[in-house]
Design an enzyme around this catalytic site. Structure first.
Site, PDB file in Angstrom:
ATOM      1  N   GLU A 225      11.165  -7.450   0.687  1.00 26.06           N
ATOM      2  CA  GLU A 225      10.763  -8.846   0.507  1.00 26.06           C
ATOM      3  C   GLU A 225       9.256  -8.907   0.339  1.00 26.06           C
ATOM      4  OE1 GLU A 225      12.209 -11.792   3.306  1.00 26.06           O
ATOM      5  OE2 GLU A 225      13.782 -10.410   3.982  1.00 26.06           O
TER       6      GLU A 225
ATOM      7  N   GLY B  46       0.818  -1.206   0.000  1.00 30.71           N
ATOM      8  CA  GLY B  46       0.000   0.000   0.000  1.00 30.71           C
ATOM      9  C   GLY B  46       0.849   1.252   0.000  1.00 30.71           C
TER      10      GLY B  46
ATOM     11  N   GLU C 102       4.865  -2.552  -5.255  1.00 31.42           N
ATOM     12  CA  GLU C 102       5.433  -3.174  -4.057  1.00 31.42           C
ATOM     13  C   GLU C 102       5.434  -4.696  -4.097  1.00 31.42           C
ATOM     14  OE1 GLU C 102       4.953   0.161  -0.615  1.00 31.42           O
ATOM     15  OE2 GLU C 102       3.651  -1.590  -0.503  1.00 31.42           O
TER      16      GLU C 102
END
Length: 222
Positions: free
Chosen positions: A115, A46, A66
């Site tokens: 990650e 987000g 992301e």
């Protein structure tokens, strides 16, 4: 366009909850934050809404930036506006969620995520911001939708047993379902048919394999 405000105003973000049933358990996709605040902590994908984009556009962009995901159907969930939910400033988050098969997803970390990883819903790490609350609300919404919809069928292989299908519904709702009542309900929908083949696992009696009659009739999460 120039923006001038007489009064202080909050920033707006979107956060995205991606659910999937993997290895017979409900899991959620998280990213590890690469920057402050909460650097190194796990969180939902987000970020901040830009001045030139809608909420939906922001959610899709952040999910791509992301977590490397595109083309995932998202449903708006709820707005989260606790005063101190973000240490940087006053931030209101509009959350989105979805339940999707993970077989065709290939998440990869990008931008400020170091990650990306799937976590079992019952074994989550410590989360940044109020993301544990967002996931809880998303899980409640998902469980309610599973009570009256057929979205669980979208997770099944081309051929499956009723026990395998029941596991999906139990994981999504967090409830243990009565075997006889579940089978009576799912068969009454006239959405699946016997293949004439059986599946044998261990010492158990072989179980009938089923298929979806018409995939276009299977609901997606909306």
């Amino acid at each position: 366009m120039n923006y001038t405000y007489q009064y202080p105003h909050p920033a707006v973000t979107t956060d995205i909850v991606i659910f999937s049933v993997r290895d017979n358990e409900l899991q959620v996709l998280l990213i590890k934050r690469g920057g402050e605040p909460f650097k190194g902590s796990w969180a939902l994908p987000g970020g901040f809404v830009r001045m030139d984009e809608s909420l939906d556009e922001c959610a899709k962009r952040e999910l791509h930036e992301e977590a490397g995901l595109e083309g995932v159907y998202l449903e708006q969930l709820y707005s989260f506006g606790a005063i101190n939910r973000d240490p940087r400033e006053r931030v209101i988050s509009v959350a989105y969620y979805t339940l999707t098969p993970s077989a065709h997803l290939n998440p990869s970390a990008g931008t400020d995520a170091s990650e990306v990883q799937w976590f079992a819903i019952n074994d989550l790490p410590a989360l940044a911001f109020d993301h544990v609350d967002i996931i809880r609300v998303a899980r409640e919404r998902l469980a309610a939708k599973m009570e009256y919809s057929t979205i669980g069928l979208q997770f099944m292989a081309e051929e499956f047993t009723l026990s395998q299908l029941q596991i999906v519904y139990e994981q999504a709702t967090g409830k243990t379902l009565d075997k006889r009542n579940f089978r009576k309900w799912i068969l009454s929908l006239d959405l699946i048919a016997e293949t004439g083949k059986k599946f044998a696992a261990g010492a158990h009696r072989p179980a009938m394999l089923y298929r979806i009659k018409d995939p276009d009739r299977v609901e997606i999460i909306r």
